[in-house]
Design a protein around this motif. Structure first.
Motif, PDB file in Angstrom:
ATOM      1  N   HIS A 406      60.244  -3.525 149.420  1.00 33.07           N
ATOM      2  CA  HIS A 406      59.139  -3.447 150.378  1.00 33.07           C
ATOM      3  C   HIS A 406      58.158  -4.607 150.226  1.00 33.07           C
ATOM      4  CE1 HIS A 406      57.825  -1.433 146.690  1.00 33.07           C
ATOM      5  NE2 HIS A 406      56.626  -1.926 146.967  1.00 33.07           N
ATOM      6  N   TYR A 407      58.084  -5.202 149.016  1.00 28.78           N
ATOM      7  CA  TYR A 407      57.119  -6.273 148.736  1.00 28.78           C
ATOM      8  C   TYR A 407      57.575  -7.628 149.275  1.00 28.78           C
ATOM      9  CZ  TYR A 407      60.566  -6.887 145.043  1.00 28.78           C
ATOM     10  OH  TYR A 407      61.741  -7.047 144.350  1.00 28.78           O
ATOM     11  N   ARG A 408      58.818  -7.711 149.756  1.00 28.54           N
ATOM     12  CA  ARG A 408      59.313  -8.973 150.287  1.00 28.54           C
ATOM     13  C   ARG A 408      58.875  -9.184 151.732  1.00 28.54           C
ATOM     14  NH1 ARG A 408      65.601  -9.343 148.061  1.00 28.54           N
ATOM     15  NH2 ARG A 408      65.073  -9.570 145.842  1.00 28.54           N
ATOM     16  N   ASP A 409      59.124 -10.387 152.216  1.00 24.62           N
ATOM     17  CA  ASP A 409      58.827 -10.704 153.613  1.00 24.62           C
ATOM     18  C   ASP A 409      59.922 -10.097 154.481  1.00 24.62           C
ATOM     19  OD1 ASP A 409      57.895 -11.747 155.959  1.00 24.62           O
ATOM     20  OD2 ASP A 409      58.701 -13.764 155.598  1.00 24.62           O
ATOM     21  N   VAL A 445      55.657   2.820 153.930  1.00 23.39           N
ATOM     22  CA  VAL A 445      56.197   2.670 152.566  1.00 23.39           C
ATOM     23  C   VAL A 445      55.265   1.809 151.727  1.00 23.39           C
ATOM     24  CG1 VAL A 445      58.075   1.690 151.191  1.00 23.39           C
ATOM     25  CG2 VAL A 445      58.598   3.034 153.246  1.00 23.39           C
ATOM     26  N   ARG A 446      54.838   0.692 152.288  1.00 26.08           N
ATOM     27  CA  ARG A 446      53.967  -0.214 151.550  1.00 26.08           C
ATOM     28  C   ARG A 446      52.633   0.451 151.206  1.00 26.08           C
ATOM     29  NH1 ARG A 446      54.850  -5.884 154.979  1.00 26.08           N
ATOM     30  NH2 ARG A 446      56.657  -6.626 153.767  1.00 26.08           N
ATOM     31  N   LEU A 447      52.076   1.173 152.122  1.00 29.18           N
ATOM     32  CA  LEU A 447      50.761   1.785 151.886  1.00 29.18           C
ATOM     33  C   LEU A 447      50.842   2.956 150.910  1.00 29.18           C
ATOM     34  CD1 LEU A 447      49.444   1.484 155.538  1.00 29.18           C
ATOM     35  CD2 LEU A 447      48.653   0.194 153.542  1.00 29.18           C
ATOM     36  N   ASP A 448      51.966   3.667 150.927  1.00 28.46           N
ATOM     37  CA  ASP A 448      52.173   4.713 149.908  1.00 28.46           C
ATOM     38  C   ASP A 448      52.259   4.096 148.513  1.00 28.46           C
ATOM     39  OD1 ASP A 448      52.063   6.860 151.601  1.00 28.46           O
ATOM     40  OD2 ASP A 448      54.240   6.998 151.886  1.00 28.46           O
ATOM     41  N   LYS A 449      52.973   2.963 148.419  1.00 28.20           N
ATOM     42  CA  LYS A 449      53.059   2.254 147.141  1.00 28.20           C
ATOM     43  C   LYS A 449      51.688   1.758 146.710  1.00 28.20           C
ATOM     44  CE  LYS A 449      57.624   2.368 146.826  1.00 28.20           C
ATOM     45  NZ  LYS A 449      58.353   3.118 145.776  1.00 28.20           N
ATOM     46  N   SER A 465      47.425  -5.627 147.056  1.00 23.98           N
ATOM     47  CA  SER A 465      47.825  -6.173 148.349  1.00 23.98           C
ATOM     48  C   SER A 465      49.057  -7.061 148.207  1.00 23.98           C
ATOM     49  CB  SER A 465      46.658  -6.965 148.948  1.00 23.98           C
ATOM     50  OG  SER A 465      47.051  -7.600 150.132  1.00 23.98           O
ATOM     51  N   GLU A 466      49.043  -7.929 147.213  1.00 20.35           N
ATOM     52  CA  GLU A 466      50.166  -8.842 146.992  1.00 20.35           C
ATOM     53  C   GLU A 466      51.414  -8.101 146.531  1.00 20.35           C
ATOM     54  OE1 GLU A 466      48.635 -11.614 144.187  1.00 20.35           O
ATOM     55  OE2 GLU A 466      47.408 -12.697 145.660  1.00 20.35           O
ATOM     56  N   LYS A 467      51.234  -7.120 145.652  1.00 16.08           N
ATOM     57  CA  LYS A 467      52.368  -6.403 145.080  1.00 16.08           C
ATOM     58  C   LYS A 467      53.129  -5.578 146.117  1.00 16.08           C
ATOM     59  CE  LYS A 467      51.293  -5.994 140.167  1.00 16.08           C
ATOM     60  NZ  LYS A 467      52.614  -6.478 139.720  1.00 16.08           N
TER      61      LYS A 467
END
Length: 504
Positions: A406-409, A445-449, A465-467
């Motif tokens: 999820h952290y990738r572009d 997914v990103r916001l849950d993480k 934010s970066e992670k």
């Protein structure tokens, strides 16, 4: 060869004695000459000869006085007096000083040869006795050190070393090493402020009044020497806090305990006793990590796999476990990863339990263990092809990929190319299966993480934010507030207040 020094104020006598016989044929070598007693005394200290020919009558310091001073300085050479005339008083004084003989000048070859043959035999006999005595004293001291380290105080050692402080190190190898040979060979790098003690299958090194830096420098030299000369790797451990004489037995017990953790490190790493002061362990080999490794294999992500194995290595070296536990835990963990692989890919051929046990239990250290198992797993990775998926499991695979990376572009375009689908078709299919558009699902997914990371007290908002994959922190703030009704900072503060309330 026995070393000979000739001291006489007459050049012809010095030159004549040097050439009167072939000294080498009789086991001697001329190491130097001197023209008076003062110069002779300096050369005796410099060359440490076995035999000294010395003229009695010399200007300044005469032969008798020179020999007396040499004897007082502890010189053990054999002295032969040279004199131009017979004098009973000189002969008496020579005998009293323990000189070997009294020769009249000019020296006769037939008189000289029997004398030096007799002295040679005497020197060799004495050296043999000295060698035996030294060997006995060495064995005796070795035994006393062993007894001391086992807890039995030795008065003789106390008298010699009781006022010193000590650092202690041990050297181990899984291969056989003739420590007697090592000890004999390394005398050139040994110093007077260190001792070697052979204890069963290991070598102990005791350092007297030395710094840790100095001791470690010596141990590094010793490790390199053993590797170069014997082609054997060794494990080195050191008690890096100085102890007094009475605490050497306790320090040895601590050293033995330290050896239990040498498996965690490569041969070129010296293990310090201060490394035993570790934090309470945190579980690492969880199902979550097993799933992450399986996904890295499935998606052929070797870099991510390297990162996981680096984390595992650092974990073991931080918390320190015994070899037996590492092997047992690692075997269970790899078997769990294999079960995940087999469950998802029934056709996959995996190593038997017996093969896994063989690989894991034959690894000589942690680094080798991780390398071998990583290579086994990577060999399976080429047999997995998550991107050639059936229509039934495509979306499941994409969801798993988003969860893992999820952290990738990421974008629908990138995912479509990766899974070899038409972008428009895949977008509709994803919406039908998940009920969400791709970009909405990715944001969730990103916001849950992000919420999980914000609960960690040491995490900054920009780091979170970066992670989770947002390079623009303002965009992250906007998204987070939209989905959670508050800013990341407010959410973090709320979670911290909850923690404080729980602990009150």
């Amino acid at each position: 060869m026995l070393k000979v020094l000739i001291i006489d104020d007459e050049p012809l006598i010095r030159e004549g004695l040097c050439s009167i016989i072939e000294w080498e044929q009789f086991g001697y070598t001329i190491v130097g000459t001197a023209k008076n007693g003062n110069e002779g005394l300096k050369n005796i200290q410099l060359f440490q000869p076995d035999v000294v020919f010395v003229d009695i009558k010399m200007p300044g310091l005469n032969g008798i006085e020179m020999v007396r001073k040499a004897k007082e300085a502890g010189i053990k050479a054999k002295f032969i007096v040279l004199s131009g005339y017979s004098n009973f008083t000189y002969a008496q004084e020579s005998i009293r000083l323990g000189m070997e003989s009294y020769l009249l000048k000019p020296v006769d070859e037939e008189e000289l040869i029997p004398l030096i043959q007799k002295i040679k035999e005497k020197c060799f006999n004495e050296k043999s006795v000295d060698l035996q005595l030294n060997q006995y004293e060495k064995i005796k001291e070795q035994h006393e050190w062993k007894e001391l380290l086992y807890g039995n105080m030795k008065e003789n050692l106390w008298n010699n070393y009781g006022n010193k402080s000590f650092l202690m190190a041990s050297i181990l190898s899984e291969d056989f090493i003739d420590w007697e040979h090592v000890e004999t060979s390394i005398k050139r790098i040994m110093t007077s402020d260190s001792r070697l003690v052979k204890m069963d299958s290991q070598l102990l090194v005791l350092f007297f009044n030395q710094s840790v830096k100095s001791a470690v420098g010596f141990l590094d030299k010793l490790r390199i020497f053993i590797k170069d000369k014997l082609s054997v790797g060794v494990k080195i451990q050191i008690i890096d806090n100085a102890v007094n004489f009475r605490n050497l037995s306790s320090a040895y017990n601590q050293l033995v305990k330290l050896q239990n953790y040498s498996y965690n490190f490569h041969n070129n790493v010296i293990l310090y006793s201060s490394m035993l002061d570790r934090k309470k362990e945190k579980p690492l080999l969880t199902d979550q990590l097993g799933n992450a490794i399986f996904r890295a294999l499935e998606f052929d992500d070797n870099q991510q796999l390297e990162n996981y194995f680096k984390e595992i290595k650092e974990y073991y070296q931080t918390y320190l476990f015994r070899k037996e536990r590492i092997r047992a835990d690692w075997l269970d963990f790899i078997k769990s990863v294999y079960r995940k692989m087999k469950s998802n890919y029934p056709y996959l051929k995996l190593e038997s339990n017996e093969k896994l046990v063989e690989v894991i239990y034959q690894a000589e250290d942690l680094e080798t263990l991780l390398q071998l198992t990583k290579e086994m797993l990577m060999a399976k990775s080429c047999q997995l092809n998550s991107f050639v998926s059936t229509s039934e499991n495509t979306i499941d695979k994409i969801v798993q990929y988003i969860e893992q990376y999820h952290y990738r572009d990421l974008s629908l375009k990138i995912i479509a190319e990766l899974f070899k689908y038409n972008r428009s078709y895949l977008g509709k299919k994803f919406k039908n299966c998940t009920g969400e558009y791709f970009h909405v699902y990715l944001d969730k997914v990103r916001l849950d993480k992000a919420k999980q990371l914000l609960k960690q007290p040491d995490m900054k908002v920009y780091q979170v934010s970066e992670k989770v994959g947002y390079s623009n922190i303002d965009y992250f703030y906007k998204k987070f507030k939209k989905y959670n009704g508050m800013s990341p900072k407010e959410y973090q503060k709320e979670q911290r207040n909850k923690e404080i309330t729980v602990h009150l």
